[in-house]
Design an enzyme around this catalytic site. Structure first.
Site, short mmCIF file in Angstrom:
data_model
loop_
_atom_site.label_atom_id
_atom_site.label_comp_id
_atom_site.label_asym_id
_atom_site.label_seq_id
_atom_site.Cartn_x
_atom_site.Cartn_y
_atom_site.Cartn_z
N CYS A 53 -68.44 41.69 -57.38
CA CYS A 53 -67.04 41.88 -57.77
C CYS A 53 -66.23 40.69 -57.24
O CYS A 53 -66.25 40.40 -56.05
CB CYS A 53 -66.50 43.19 -57.19
N ASP A 64 -52.17 34.10 -57.64
CA ASP A 64 -52.95 34.17 -58.86
C ASP A 64 -53.33 32.76 -59.29
O ASP A 64 -52.54 31.82 -59.21
CB ASP A 64 -52.14 34.87 -59.97
N HIS A 96 -63.29 48.34 -52.28
CA HIS A 96 -63.42 48.30 -53.74
C HIS A 96 -62.96 49.59 -54.38
O HIS A 96 -63.56 50.65 -54.19
CB HIS A 96 -64.86 48.00 -54.17
N ASN A 118 -52.51 46.52 -64.21
CA ASN A 118 -53.15 46.79 -65.50
C ASN A 118 -54.36 47.67 -65.26
O ASN A 118 -55.21 47.35 -64.42
CB ASN A 118 -53.57 45.47 -66.16
N HIS A 135 -61.18 45.46 -60.11
CA HIS A 135 -60.92 45.79 -58.70
C HIS A 135 -59.40 45.94 -58.63
O HIS A 135 -58.67 45.00 -58.98
CB HIS A 135 -61.43 44.65 -57.80
N HIS A 143 -55.66 45.91 -58.39
CA HIS A 143 -54.76 44.86 -57.91
C HIS A 143 -53.37 45.06 -58.48
O HIS A 143 -53.21 45.60 -59.57
CB HIS A 143 -55.28 43.46 -58.27
N HIS A 202 -49.94 42.96 -59.41
CA HIS A 202 -49.30 41.66 -59.62
C HIS A 202 -47.87 41.74 -59.08
O HIS A 202 -47.15 42.70 -59.38
CB HIS A 202 -49.21 41.34 -61.11
#
Ligand code: 5GP
Ligand code: ZN
Length: 112
Positions: free
Chosen positions: A3, A29, A45, A85, A96, A98, A100
């Site tokens: 991952c 990013d 994870h 998302n 995994h 996350h 933003h």
């Protein structure tokens, strides 16, 4: 586990760290969509929002408690957007969990 963000969390793949503690990591990013674009991940994870459970949601609460501090440290006094998302229709590309953080200019209101 194969991952990408687990490897970033473990320091096996380099990233530009913004904030780190025992449970979470925030890093820039690689393909910024705004003048400031940072990702915040649990080190554990969790595949996506769909993987959040009563057993692991403490780390999600921790992320949300840290986001305002991370945003302030990034100078986002004008505001910012937080996005996660989840799944194919949302365009999730890294499986995994996350979040933003986007900001640094007035953002478009387009949601879809
Ligand atoms: P998603 O599309 O899953 O919501 O977001 C994944 C994000 O991870 C994308 O914005 C993409 O640019 C970023 N990303 C993909 N690979 C890497 C990488 O190796 N390093 C960093 N820092 N970001 C990455
Ligand atoms: Zn992972």
């Amino acid at each position: 586990m194969d991952c990408l963000f687990c490897k970033i969390a473990a320091g096996e793949i380099p990233s530009k760290t913004v904030y780190e503690d025992a449970e979470i990591l925030a890093f820039y990013d690689i393909e910024p969509q705004a003048p400031v674009h940072v990702l915040v991940i649990p080190k554990e994870h969790i595949p996506s929002m769909d993987g959040v459970t009563p057993e692991n949601s403490d780390v999600v609460a921790h992320i949300f408690a840290k986001i305002p501090k991370i945003a302030a440290s990034l100078g986002l006094s004008g505001g910012y957007r937080v996005i996660s998302n989840c799944g194919a229709d949302a365009g999730q590309t890294v499986p995994h969990l996350h979040f933003h953080i986007l900001g640094g200019k007035p953002l478009s209101l387009t949601m879809a």
